[in-house]
Enzyme design. Structure first.
Site, PDB file in Angstrom:
ATOM      1  N   HIS A 102       0.834  -1.199   0.000  1.00 38.35           N
ATOM      2  CA  HIS A 102       0.000   0.000   0.000  1.00 38.35           C
ATOM      3  C   HIS A 102       0.871   1.252   0.000  1.00 38.35           C
ATOM      4  CE1 HIS A 102      -3.665   2.302   1.524  1.00 38.35           C
ATOM      5  NE2 HIS A 102      -2.672   3.132   1.833  1.00 38.35           N
ATOM      6  N   GLU A 103       1.824   1.324   0.931  1.00 35.12           N
ATOM      7  CA  GLU A 103       2.691   2.497   1.014  1.00 35.12           C
ATOM      8  C   GLU A 103       3.582   2.622  -0.216  1.00 35.12           C
ATOM      9  OE1 GLU A 103       1.918   4.522   3.317  1.00 35.12           O
ATOM     10  OE2 GLU A 103       0.653   3.048   4.325  1.00 35.12           O
TER      11      GLU A 103
END
Length: 412
Positions: A355-356
């Site tokens: 996600h990051e």
């Protein structure tokens, strides 16, 4: 040897004296004064080509010193123009070629830039300042490890907290370049958005400060005697202020064995030294998940990893799961596994890493204009990270994304 507090006080005293003795504390610091949409739109319409130069003198203890210079182009004189700054004290202020009394412009978490000092075209504002480290996780946060009494710092700025560390135009659609310098204890590492270019003893930095037009009083014999170092970092390309990063302290780290010719940026994982033994068993898997994500995103977006490095840092007393600072992703220490994690927790961590990582493209390289589009920034990252888990090569260990919504572990 001086204590940390005595060293700071002597440095502050000499700096105030050298810069004219007109230092001024914000009399309305405790009053809320958040940036409005209308104010942000006004600044975005008038400003362009923003460039920050920042020196941080990161003392041990509760306070630090800094110098910020911002260059920008102004389309027209604007009597309402200001920098955001939730800081303790402005020691010195200069606007273009005019020295301005701090008490004239600094109040209620803002540094005004009066129209009489502005000009159409290129402008420069220079601020020397004092500030306290944050203790609530927003701004430049300070933590003392109870095991070894070492001090650690990390920044966290989303959505409106970069101004808690430095004076800036703190809104996502006013991107600016950043040239970062730090002065820290010699045994500290410093992590920024870009690669470190050089480290020298602080006593050897006078010539570089002169080149940058930074007051020489920011270095002192006392700092040299205390074994402080001066670090310079490569210039960060234009990014939003909430993505600026500065992490400092005696962090331990692991380094990825991957070479640039393999298609990956330099990568490290950082953590407090007292936690290094817990991170080590998972470090190789951490790197491997990241590598799988870089390959998948580079292919699906048709764009290689857009920045020069990728550091990932475990941070103490962290408020959220993780944060996608350019080239320096920060994570909660809740992801340090002191006991064997369940498959569900591992899956959640893999999704958080991906996600990051996806934000490096969607969020950092390409950024929303204002916070009312944060839903798209985050929902797309959640979607594409789950797609990566489902379709990415090498991630077969993490097949069941439905577990993400039953696992108790945190995420942002």
């Amino acid at each position: 040897m001086q204590s940390s507090s005595d060293l700071f006080e002597s440095h502050l005293k000499s700096l105030r004296s050298a810069l004219g003795g007109a230092a001024f504390e914000d009399p309305q610091l405790k009053e809320k004064n958040h940036l409005t949409t209308a104010e942000a739109e006004m600044r975005a319409a008038d400003l362009s080509s923003v460039k920050y130069t920042l020196l941080l003198v990161l003392h041990k203890g509760v306070e630090y010193l800094g110098y910020m210079s911002v260059d920008f182009n102004l389309a027209k004189v604007n009597e309402k123009l200001f920098l955001d700054f939730e800081g303790t004290e402005v020691i010195h202020c200069g606007i273009n070629e005019t020295e301005v009394a701090p008490k004239e412009v600094f109040a209620k978490r803002r540094i005004q830039i009066p129209g009489k000092y502005q000009k159409v075209g290129e402008n420069t504002v220079r601020i020397a300042f004092r500030n306290r480290y944050a203790v609530d996780g927003n701004g430049l946060h300070h933590f003392m490890d109870p095991e070894d009494k070492e001090e650690y710092l990390y920044s966290n700025f989303e959505p409106f907290a970069a101004n808690k560390m430095l004076p800036c135009f703190d809104q996502p659609n006013l991107k600016g370049t950043l040239l970062l310098f730090t002065i820290t204890p010699a045994h500290w590492v410093v992590i920024g958005n870009e690669l470190e270019k050089s480290t020298i003893a602080v006593g050897e930095a006078a010539k570089r400060l002169e080149e940058l037009r930074i007051p020489a009083a920011f270095i002192s014999k006392e700092l040299a005697d205390a074994k402080y170092n001066f670090k310079e970092f490569a210039t960060v390309p234009a990014i939003s202020t909430y993505l600026f990063a500065c992490i400092a302290g005696p962090y331990g780290f692991f380094t990825s064995p991957r070479k640039p010719e393999e298609g990956y940026p330099p990568m490290k994982i950082y953590m407090r030294k007292s936690l290094q033994k817990y991170v080590e068993p998972f470090a190789n898997e951490f790197f491997r998940i990241t590598e799988c994500g870089i390959s998948f995103y580079s292919d699906i977006f048709g764009y290689k990893y857009p920045f020069s490095k990728l550091d990932q840092i475990y941070c103490p007393e962290y408020n959220i799961g993780a944060m996608e600072n350019v080239g320096a992703v920060t994570y909660s220490e809740r992801y340090v596994f002191k006991d064997p994690p369940t498959e569900g927790i591992l899956l959640r961590f893999a999704e958080t890493i991906l996600h990051e990582l996806s934000h490096m493209w969607f969020g950092d390289l390409v950024t929303m204009k204002w916070w009312n589009d944060l839903w798209l920034n985050e929902s797309f990252a959640t979607f594409i990270s789950n797609l990566c888990l489902a379709k990415g090569s090498g991630l077969e260990r993490y097949p069941c994304t439905c577990l993400l919504y039953t696992s108790p572990s945190p995420r942002d």
